[in-house]
Scaffold this motif. Structure first.
Motif, PDB file in Angstrom:
ATOM      1  N   LEU A 126      -6.361   1.287  -1.675  1.00  0.00           N
ATOM      2  CA  LEU A 126      -7.357   2.358  -1.720  1.00  0.00           C
ATOM      3  C   LEU A 126      -8.751   1.771  -1.936  1.00  0.00           C
ATOM      4  N   SER A 172       0.835  -1.204   0.000  1.00  0.00           N
ATOM      5  CA  SER A 172       0.000   0.000   0.000  1.00  0.00           C
ATOM      6  C   SER A 172       0.867   1.249   0.000  1.00  0.00           C
ATOM      7  N   ALA A 173       1.850   1.236   0.869  1.00  0.00           N
ATOM      8  CA  ALA A 173       2.693   2.428   1.030  1.00  0.00           C
ATOM      9  C   ALA A 173       3.567   2.666  -0.200  1.00  0.00           C
ATOM     10  N   ALA A 185      -6.494   3.886   5.420  1.00  0.00           N
ATOM     11  CA  ALA A 185      -5.994   2.685   4.739  1.00  0.00           C
ATOM     12  C   ALA A 185      -5.302   1.781   5.771  1.00  0.00           C
ATOM     13  N   GLY A 226       4.334   3.041  -3.749  1.00  0.00           N
ATOM     14  CA  GLY A 226       3.506   3.264  -4.926  1.00  0.00           C
ATOM     15  C   GLY A 226       4.095   4.340  -5.801  1.00  0.00           C
ATOM     16  N   SER A 236       0.738   6.152   3.084  1.00  0.00           N
ATOM     17  CA  SER A 236      -0.708   5.862   3.007  1.00  0.00           C
ATOM     18  C   SER A 236      -1.451   6.261   4.274  1.00  0.00           C
ATOM     19  N   LEU A 237      -1.115   7.422   4.830  1.00  0.00           N
ATOM     20  CA  LEU A 237      -1.735   7.817   6.089  1.00  0.00           C
ATOM     21  C   LEU A 237      -2.852   8.828   5.882  1.00  0.00           C
ATOM     22  N   MET A 282      -6.229   8.543   5.756  1.00  0.00           N
ATOM     23  CA  MET A 282      -7.573   8.228   5.262  1.00  0.00           C
ATOM     24  C   MET A 282      -8.076   6.855   5.707  1.00  0.00           C
ATOM     25  N   SER A 303      -0.853  -0.372  -4.449  1.00  0.00           N
ATOM     26  CA  SER A 303      -1.414   0.804  -3.773  1.00  0.00           C
ATOM     27  C   SER A 303      -2.882   1.008  -4.109  1.00  0.00           C
ATOM     28  N   GLY A 315       3.876   7.236  -5.349  1.00  0.00           N
ATOM     29  CA  GLY A 315       4.453   8.218  -4.427  1.00  0.00           C
ATOM     30  C   GLY A 315       5.956   8.021  -4.273  1.00  0.00           C
ATOM     31  N   ILE A 335      -8.986   9.743  -4.275  1.00  0.00           N
ATOM     32  CA  ILE A 335      -7.582   9.501  -4.631  1.00  0.00           C
ATOM     33  C   ILE A 335      -7.494   8.411  -5.697  1.00  0.00           C
ATOM     34  N   TYR A 338      -5.490   8.594  -9.215  1.00  0.00           N
ATOM     35  CA  TYR A 338      -4.291   7.760  -9.105  1.00  0.00           C
ATOM     36  C   TYR A 338      -4.310   6.686 -10.196  1.00  0.00           C
ATOM     37  N   PHE A 387       1.646  11.009   2.388  1.00  0.00           N
ATOM     38  CA  PHE A 387       1.084  10.351   1.219  1.00  0.00           C
ATOM     39  C   PHE A 387       1.779   9.020   0.984  1.00  0.00           C
ATOM     40  N   SER A 388       3.098   9.043   1.117  1.00  0.00           N
ATOM     41  CA  SER A 388       3.857   7.847   0.811  1.00  0.00           C
ATOM     42  C   SER A 388       3.537   6.706   1.774  1.00  0.00           C
ATOM     43  N   LEU A 417      -6.214  14.160   3.480  1.00  0.00           N
ATOM     44  CA  LEU A 417      -5.237  13.327   4.203  1.00  0.00           C
ATOM     45  C   LEU A 417      -4.688  14.042   5.430  1.00  0.00           C
TER      46      LEU A 417
HETATM   47  N1  TRP Z   1       1.160   5.420  -0.560  1.00  0.00           N
HETATM   48  C1  TRP Z   1       0.836   5.240  -1.937  1.00  0.00           C
HETATM   49  C2  TRP Z   1       1.966   5.829  -2.776  1.00  0.00           C
HETATM   50  O1  TRP Z   1       2.967   6.198  -2.254  1.00  0.00           O
HETATM   51  C3  TRP Z   1      -0.478   5.822  -2.316  1.00  0.00           C
HETATM   52  C4  TRP Z   1      -1.569   5.391  -1.420  1.00  0.00           C
HETATM   53  C5  TRP Z   1      -2.117   4.175  -1.329  1.00  0.00           C
HETATM   54  C6  TRP Z   1      -2.206   6.156  -0.447  1.00  0.00           C
HETATM   55  N2  TRP Z   1      -3.069   4.157  -0.343  1.00  0.00           N
HETATM   56  C7  TRP Z   1      -3.139   5.352   0.192  1.00  0.00           C
HETATM   57  C8  TRP Z   1      -2.034   7.455  -0.069  1.00  0.00           C
HETATM   58  C9  TRP Z   1      -3.896   5.846   1.216  1.00  0.00           C
HETATM   59  C10 TRP Z   1      -2.812   7.955   0.948  1.00  0.00           C
HETATM   60  C11 TRP Z   1      -3.704   7.158   1.603  1.00  0.00           C
HETATM   61  O2  TRP Z   1       1.852   5.927  -3.969  1.00  0.00           O
END
Ligand code: TRP
Length: 448
Positions: free
Chosen positions: A319, A20-21, A231, A23, A226-227, A229, A315, A25, A99, A103, A223-224, A381
């Protein structure tokens, strides 16, 4: 509630959450933000933001999720019944929709570029990468086609469920991603300009650092990882009670950061110095131009975009899983119906973004994709992250939070660790995130 699904092992969780993290990003956004913010100095500040501000928020999200064993909306309802805190979860689910819609557009480009690469339409010497990108971006049909294709891939994985879909995909794809990255790094380091590129990337130039840089780094860290929201609330909800959350969070943070740093080791040596143009086009135009000029560039280009597609898929899956788990837990819809239904709605919602790069005048003029990123990828976010910290500090209560965190966690109970996390959740994170949020709202500037 018992058959919501669970990860098969700690490693399974770590890979899925890292998926998830890790991606776009990491592989697309991190290098170009680093490029436009002075290189090495930005990298250092980014590392500080990750460990001081983002890591505690990761623990907060995982702990809320594991305690409640629910999707973000259900989680707040379970921990704080008869309160309005569930709205934070609902905003998270909305952010998931928002997103994912844009995305998936960029994720779709990676597939298109693999196809172009394989069919020889990318790196032949008479081709102009900027022209290729522009004509692709303004082709509405292709934009929508790849958006839907990528959405379908995402839905396919999510239908498979927690263990047999998400975890399995991550177990296959992440090791592959890692190997491909190492191969590419090994190759680009042999290029003539590699050392100049590394110098830009690794030697900090603090004259380029200002408050803007620091806030960019913080937004990127959020964002990177995934914080903000839910997830990680959702992925945490599939963890067993005896898991050591602290070490799980640490592994995920570590892997995500490692991959971002490694992405820089591909891109900067390949560019051979500071990027002339650092923006979203860094990868799709500037890097493609490099691939055109180096030996085996055609193969390298395909490998690079495969790598990016893999990172993006694990990722987008997370989401969609946020939205899907909400529909399963709260609305009693089956996983298959939830994933397909949500996937279709999200792909439709992605159409204006897909058409906003030249295909449609109106959406291009308002910059629809960027606007979506600003609202959901930035405001939602940061606001979500801020409220989650406040929730733990002032509603759930740090005592209950620590009590749950300490189940299965060796580190908790050690006074210095507790104290650090307490201070982080009470003051440092809310304060830092609130400043970031204010900055975003006041300047109206997308961090990216
Ligand atoms: N972290 C992912 C990235 O770096 C994108 C992503 C996936 C994300 N799930 C998320 C960002 C939830 C914010 C919240 O590309």
């Amino acid at each position: 509630m018992n058959n919501r699904g669970e990860w098969s092992s700690k490693l399974g969780f770590i890979l899925a959450a890292s998926g998830s993290a890790i991606g776009l990003g990491n592989i697309w956004r991190f290098p170009y933000i680093t490029g436009s913010n002075g290189g090495g100095a930005f990298v250092l500040i980014y590392l500080l933001c990750v460990f001081i501000v983002a890591f505690p928020v990761m623990i907060v999200e995982l702990t809320i999720g594991r305690k409640a064993k629910r999707n973000p909306v259900g989680a707040f309802k379970a921990i704080a019944p008869n309160s309005k805190w569930w709205i934070i979860g609902a905003m998270g689910v909305m952010a998931g929709f928002g997103i994912l819609s844009y995305y998936s557009v960029v994720a779709g480009w990676t597939i298109a570029y693999i196809v172009k690469g394989v069919t020889g339409g990318l790196t032949a010497s008479h081709l102009d990468p900027a022209a290729i990108f522009n004509s692709f971006a303004s082709n509405g049909f292709l934009q929508i086609f790849y958006l839907f294709l990528f959405s379908a891939l995402t839905v396919f994985v999510v239908i498979g469920g927690v263990k047999n879909g998400i975890e399995k995909a991550a177990k296959i794809l992440l090791p592959l991603l890692f190997v491909l990255m190492l191969l590419l790094i090994g190759y680009v380091l042999t290029l003539p300009g590699a050392m100049d590129g590394l110098k830009f990337y690794l030697v900090p130039d603090f004259s380029k650092v200002n408050s803007h840089t620091i806030l960019m780094a913080m937004g990127q860290a959020f964002f990177s990882l995934s914080l903000g929201m839910g997830a990680m609330i959702t992925y945490g909800s599939y963890l067993p009670d005896d898991d050591d959350l602290f070490s799980s969070a640490l592994y995920v943070t570590f892997f995500d950061t490692l991959i971002a740093i490694l992405a820089g080791f591909i891109i900067f040596p390949a560019l051979g110095g500071a990027p002339t143009k650092a923006g979203p086009s860094l990868v799709f135009v500037v890097l493609v131009d490099v691939f055109r000029k180096i030996p085996f560039g055609g193969v390298i280009a395909v490998v690079f975009f495969v790598l990016m597609a893999i990172a993006a898929l694990t990722s987008t899956v997370s989401l969609l899983e946020v939205v899907t788990s909400y529909l399963i837990d709260e609305k009693g819809i089956s996983r298959k119906k939830a994933a397909i239904g949500a996937g279709i709605v999200i792909a439709l919602l992605g159409i204006p973004s897909a058409l906003s790069l030249g295909a449609n005048k109106f959406f291009t003029k308002i910059g629809f994709l960027d606007k979506m990123d600003f609202v959901f990828g930035n405001i939602f976010l940061t606001f979500g992250g801020l409220m989650m910290c406040l929730f733990v500090a002032y509603k759930w209560g740090l005592e209950c939070f620590f009590e749950h965190l300490s189940e299965g966690c060796d580190h908790v109970g050690k006074p210095h660790f507790n104290r650090w996390l307490q201070i982080a959740i009470y003051f440092i994170c809310p304060l830092a995130i609130a400043i970031l949020l204010l900055y975003i709202l006041l300047t109206g500037e997308t961090l990216g």
